[in-house]
Design an enzyme around this catalytic site. Sequence first.
Site, PDB file in Angstrom:
ATOM      1  N   ASN A  43     -42.139 -51.143 -58.828  1.00 54.33           N
ATOM      2  CA  ASN A  43     -41.570 -50.106 -58.265  1.00 54.33           C
ATOM      3  C   ASN A  43     -42.485 -49.571 -57.222  1.00 54.33           C
ATOM      4  OD1 ASN A  43     -40.726 -47.534 -58.093  1.00 54.33           O
ATOM      5  ND2 ASN A  43     -41.729 -46.790 -59.976  1.00 54.33           N
ATOM      6  N   TRP A  44     -41.822 -49.779 -55.825  1.00 57.68           N
ATOM      7  CA  TRP A  44     -42.709 -49.244 -54.673  1.00 57.68           C
ATOM      8  C   TRP A  44     -42.556 -47.686 -54.615  1.00 57.68           C
ATOM      9  CZ3 TRP A  44     -40.625 -52.696 -49.843  1.00 57.68           C
ATOM     10  CH2 TRP A  44     -41.010 -54.078 -50.429  1.00 57.68           C
ATOM     11  N   LYS A  45     -42.021 -46.946 -55.367  1.00 53.47           N
ATOM     12  CA  LYS A  45     -41.815 -45.484 -55.354  1.00 53.47           C
ATOM     13  C   LYS A  45     -41.712 -44.943 -53.980  1.00 53.47           C
ATOM     14  CE  LYS A  45     -44.949 -45.137 -59.367  1.00 53.47           C
ATOM     15  NZ  LYS A  45     -46.010 -44.588 -59.929  1.00 53.47           N
ATOM     16  N   HIS A  75     -37.962 -42.283 -64.824  1.00 54.02           N
ATOM     17  CA  HIS A  75     -39.333 -42.136 -64.600  1.00 54.02           C
ATOM     18  C   HIS A  75     -39.861 -40.761 -64.784  1.00 54.02           C
ATOM     19  CE1 HIS A  75     -43.064 -43.164 -62.613  1.00 54.02           C
ATOM     20  NE2 HIS A  75     -42.744 -44.339 -62.671  1.00 54.02           N
ATOM     21  N   GLU A 100     -42.150 -39.471 -63.114  1.00 56.46           N
ATOM     22  CA  GLU A 100     -42.188 -38.666 -62.009  1.00 56.46           C
ATOM     23  C   GLU A 100     -40.851 -38.088 -61.434  1.00 56.46           C
ATOM     24  OE1 GLU A 100     -43.629 -42.017 -59.404  1.00 56.46           O
ATOM     25  OE2 GLU A 100     -45.515 -41.982 -60.487  1.00 56.46           O
ATOM     26  N   GLU A 131     -44.353 -46.192 -70.177  1.00 58.67           N
ATOM     27  CA  GLU A 131     -45.120 -45.806 -69.078  1.00 58.67           C
ATOM     28  C   GLU A 131     -45.987 -44.718 -69.738  1.00 58.67           C
ATOM     29  OE1 GLU A 131     -44.090 -47.526 -65.218  1.00 58.67           O
ATOM     30  OE2 GLU A 131     -43.182 -45.754 -65.428  1.00 58.67           O
ATOM     31  N   GLY A 161     -50.888 -44.550 -62.074  1.00 58.12           N
ATOM     32  CA  GLY A 161     -51.703 -44.479 -61.013  1.00 58.12           C
ATOM     33  C   GLY A 161     -53.180 -44.038 -61.200  1.00 58.12           C
ATOM     34  N   SER A 185     -51.035 -48.598 -64.551  1.00 54.25           N
ATOM     35  CA  SER A 185     -52.253 -49.373 -63.960  1.00 54.25           C
ATOM     36  C   SER A 185     -52.210 -50.686 -64.171  1.00 54.25           C
ATOM     37  CB  SER A 185     -53.329 -48.374 -64.370  1.00 54.25           C
ATOM     38  OG  SER A 185     -53.476 -47.239 -63.737  1.00 54.25           O
TER      39      SER A 185
END
Length: 246
Positions: A9-11, A94, A96, A161, A167, A206
């Site tokens: 996942n490159w975000k 997600h 985020e 997650e 992160g 992570s």
Amino acid sequence: MSRQMIVGNWKMNGLRESSRELVAALLAGMPKTGPDVVICPPFTQLALLADSLASTSVGLGAQDCHQDPSGAHTGDISAPMLKELGVSHVILGHSERRQEHGELDETVREKAVAAAKAGLTPIVCVGETNDQRENGDYTDTLGWQIKGSLPDGFCGIVAYEPIWAIGTGLAATEAQIAETMTFLRQELVRQFGEAGKAIKILYGGSVNADNAVAILSIPEVAGALVGGASLKADAFLSIVGAASAG
Ligand SMILES: O=C(CO)COP(=O)(O)O
């Protein structure tokens, strides 16, 4: 162990040149026989990656989609639009998006329905906050997320997650992952019966080149959803190399 899946996942990372370089390095180092690999760049690089990945075994994923197939939704992208670009998977719910955009379980569920209808495989994320983990009521959160975010007849993938592990460089411990995977499996079977046994559960938070072997060896871990380390070809390829080819 059955074939695992590694999702990058490159975000919100990657302009054209850096994306081109990263995908070239990934393809150059991709093992001939390995796990399933899916790369999820930002929307703006999907077309570029669709070209680069076209004749490879690496899948293309998006990071979100709207629940409607079309309409007056400024700034949104629908599942059929992704399908048309050659996308096969879509990350939904997600943390985020849940946190920054107030996305609710119900919306995630509608998006999962829309994704499946368009022929995409949804990867639905669930995860608890640090407070919920410390209070010991994280299973309530996860239980509600599973119940609320997965539609009837769900034929996708779940990604666990923990928000506190995303992160931070602080992955959940093997014991925490193993225990939570068992809980999630139980919830999936409660909700979907026999079919709940076949739903793959990925771990994310992570994951890196150093901890991938240990994490991917935990029973029930069907693969990894990788953020930061998916932006470095060497690290991502190490994680791919640590996963089972089945
Ligand atoms: O959110 C994640 C993947 O979706 C995990 O991110 P990190 O691997 O950077 O912790």
